[in-house]
Design a protein around this motif. Structure first.
Motif, PDB file in Angstrom:
ATOM      1  N   MET A 168      22.849 -15.945 -39.459  1.00 41.59           N
ATOM      2  CA  MET A 168      22.592 -16.458 -38.109  1.00 41.59           C
ATOM      3  C   MET A 168      21.214 -17.109 -38.038  1.00 41.59           C
ATOM      4  O   MET A 168      20.234 -16.518 -37.553  1.00 41.59           O
ATOM      5  CB  MET A 168      22.710 -15.306 -37.112  1.00 41.59           C
ATOM      6  N   CYS A 171      18.673 -15.340 -35.228  1.00 38.68           N
ATOM      7  CA  CYS A 171      19.023 -14.268 -34.303  1.00 38.68           C
ATOM      8  C   CYS A 171      18.269 -12.989 -34.690  1.00 38.68           C
ATOM      9  O   CYS A 171      17.882 -12.809 -35.850  1.00 38.68           O
ATOM     10  CB  CYS A 171      20.532 -14.017 -34.362  1.00 38.68           C
ATOM     11  N   HIS A 173      21.344  -9.512 -38.767  1.00 38.31           N
ATOM     12  CA  HIS A 173      21.795 -10.804 -38.237  1.00 38.31           C
ATOM     13  C   HIS A 173      21.256 -11.977 -39.055  1.00 38.31           C
ATOM     14  O   HIS A 173      21.907 -13.018 -39.145  1.00 38.31           O
ATOM     15  CB  HIS A 173      21.439 -10.917 -36.753  1.00 38.31           C
ATOM     16  N   THR A 204      25.427  -7.750 -29.900  1.00 38.09           N
ATOM     17  CA  THR A 204      24.494  -8.471 -29.035  1.00 38.09           C
ATOM     18  C   THR A 204      23.799  -9.531 -29.881  1.00 38.09           C
ATOM     19  O   THR A 204      23.414  -9.263 -31.022  1.00 38.09           O
ATOM     20  CB  THR A 204      23.454  -7.498 -28.448  1.00 38.09           C
ATOM     21  N   HIS A 205      23.670 -10.742 -29.341  1.00 31.46           N
ATOM     22  CA  HIS A 205      22.998 -11.819 -30.074  1.00 31.46           C
ATOM     23  C   HIS A 205      21.913 -12.442 -29.211  1.00 31.46           C
ATOM     24  O   HIS A 205      21.945 -12.345 -27.979  1.00 31.46           O
ATOM     25  CB  HIS A 205      23.994 -12.907 -30.492  1.00 31.46           C
ATOM     26  N   GLY A 240      19.656 -10.073 -33.072  1.00 24.69           N
ATOM     27  CA  GLY A 240      20.600  -9.095 -32.512  1.00 24.69           C
ATOM     28  C   GLY A 240      20.063  -8.484 -31.236  1.00 24.69           C
ATOM     29  O   GLY A 240      19.628  -9.193 -30.323  1.00 24.69           O
TER      30      GLY A 240
END
Ligand SMILES: [Cu+2]
Length: 334
Positions: free
Chosen positions: A166, A149, A161, A107-108, A151
């Motif tokens: 990210m 991010c 993340h 999940t981001h 997550g």
């Protein structure tokens, strides 16, 4: 015929296994680094507008250290580290679309430090694999901000993340045309660059994955600029004597404060902490940039005081140079 098909099947299987081994561990070469000149120039016009940005979460295995032949499974915005340089003006509306392809495993989301409320947008933008989210945000405060991010929002995912690459920067230009930074944007021979420092903790037993324990000890394997070792030596910042050089510098962390320095240079102006509403500091040797923070750096190169040649970008916590914290600024003569 049956024998031929069986041989073909075995050959294909070997090729797939070899690909997975290389992609998951060492030796799989994909360019992960965003070039330091990959950014849009100053904004024109002064009427509030909507800026539309699409961020696609991409989980990619790429080389972090080509000399040691080490690869890592990165999480990225749009396939590069850092993510795209986003540019808006104070008072604009930012419309963000986050795409999380179904081929991803995580999940981001995105937390913009330039947004007040909604956990920087993260609560609205959270998307599991195969889904996307779109939302609009009012951008009210000028400055240079990190986005990253988190997550699924758990503590583990926040670390994971950010560690995995990210993150990016969003520049909110001041609307006041008398603002000192805004005036600099309108000066001649402007050269703008985008640099982000980040640490990577790599698991020795599961190559390519993050090592949580190393992260807790704040003992990274790599401290690099723009995603991998030697990124800014392979693609150096390039300017000419007489240029007004601006470096938008961000520090993703996840843990360390950067002591950013250019060997043989003095920053003529530094907007510390990315605060563009205040006057800059003058003549700064080394600037401290916290994890999750940024700074705007200005170098005015002049024939009388600037030597043409190569300048080293480093984190002046110098043992980090051995972990990759080095890049190059090439200054050419007239
Ligand atoms: Cu993420």
């Amino acid at each position: 015929m049956k024998k031929d098909l069986s041989a073909l099947f075995r050959l294909s299987l070997c090729a797939i296994v070899a690909f997975i081994c290389l992609a998951g561990g060492r030796g799989f070469s994909v360019e992960i680094s965003r070039r330091p000149d990959d950014l849009l120039g100053p904004l024109m016009g002064n009427i509030p507008k909507t800026v539309r940005v699409t961020l696609t979460a991409q989980e990619i295995t790429a080389t972090i250290d080509s000399k040691a032949n080490v690869s890592f499974r990165y999480f990225t915005f749009n396939g590069r580290v850092p993510g795209p340089f986003i540019r808006v003006m104070e008072g604009d509306t930012l419309e963000v679309t986050l795409v999380n392809p179904k081929t991803n495993t995580e999940t981001h989301t995105v937390d913009f430090h330039a947004i007040k409320g909604f956990r920087g947008g993260a609560t609205r933008m959270m998307a599991p694999p195969g889904q996307s989210r779109r939302s609009s945000f009012q951008i009210t405060r000028p400055g240079l901000y990190v986005y990253h991010c988190v997550g699924n929002g758990s503590v583990h995912d926040v670390l994971h993340h950010i560690n995995n690459g990210m993150y990016g920067l969003i520049l909110v230009e001041p609307r006041d045309l008398d603002n000192e930074f805004q005036k600099l944007l309108r000066s001649p021979n402007l050269k703008e660059f985008y640099v982000m420092q980040g640490e990577f903790h790599i698991n020795d037993e599961v190559p390519g994955n993050m090592d949580h324990e190393k992260g807790l000890r704040e003992d990274p394997d790599y401290v690099v600029f723009n995603g991998r070792v030697n990124a800014l030596s392979d693609y150096p910042l390039r300017s000419t004597i007489g240029d007004n050089v601006i470096i938008y510098f961000g520090n993703a962390g996840p843990n360390k404060i950067s002591s950013f320095h250019i060997v043989g240079e003095i920053f003529d102006k530094v907007w510390r902490e990315g605060v563009l509403a205040s006057p800059p500091f003058r003549y700064v040797q080394t600037t401290a940039v916290p994890a999750g923070g940024a700074a705007v750096l200005h170098l005015k190169s002049e024939k009388s005081s600037t030597e043409a040649g190569s300048y080293l970008l480093i984190d002046h916590s110098v043992f980090r140079i051995a972990k990759g914290a080095m890049g190059h600024l090439w200054v050419s003569g007239y």
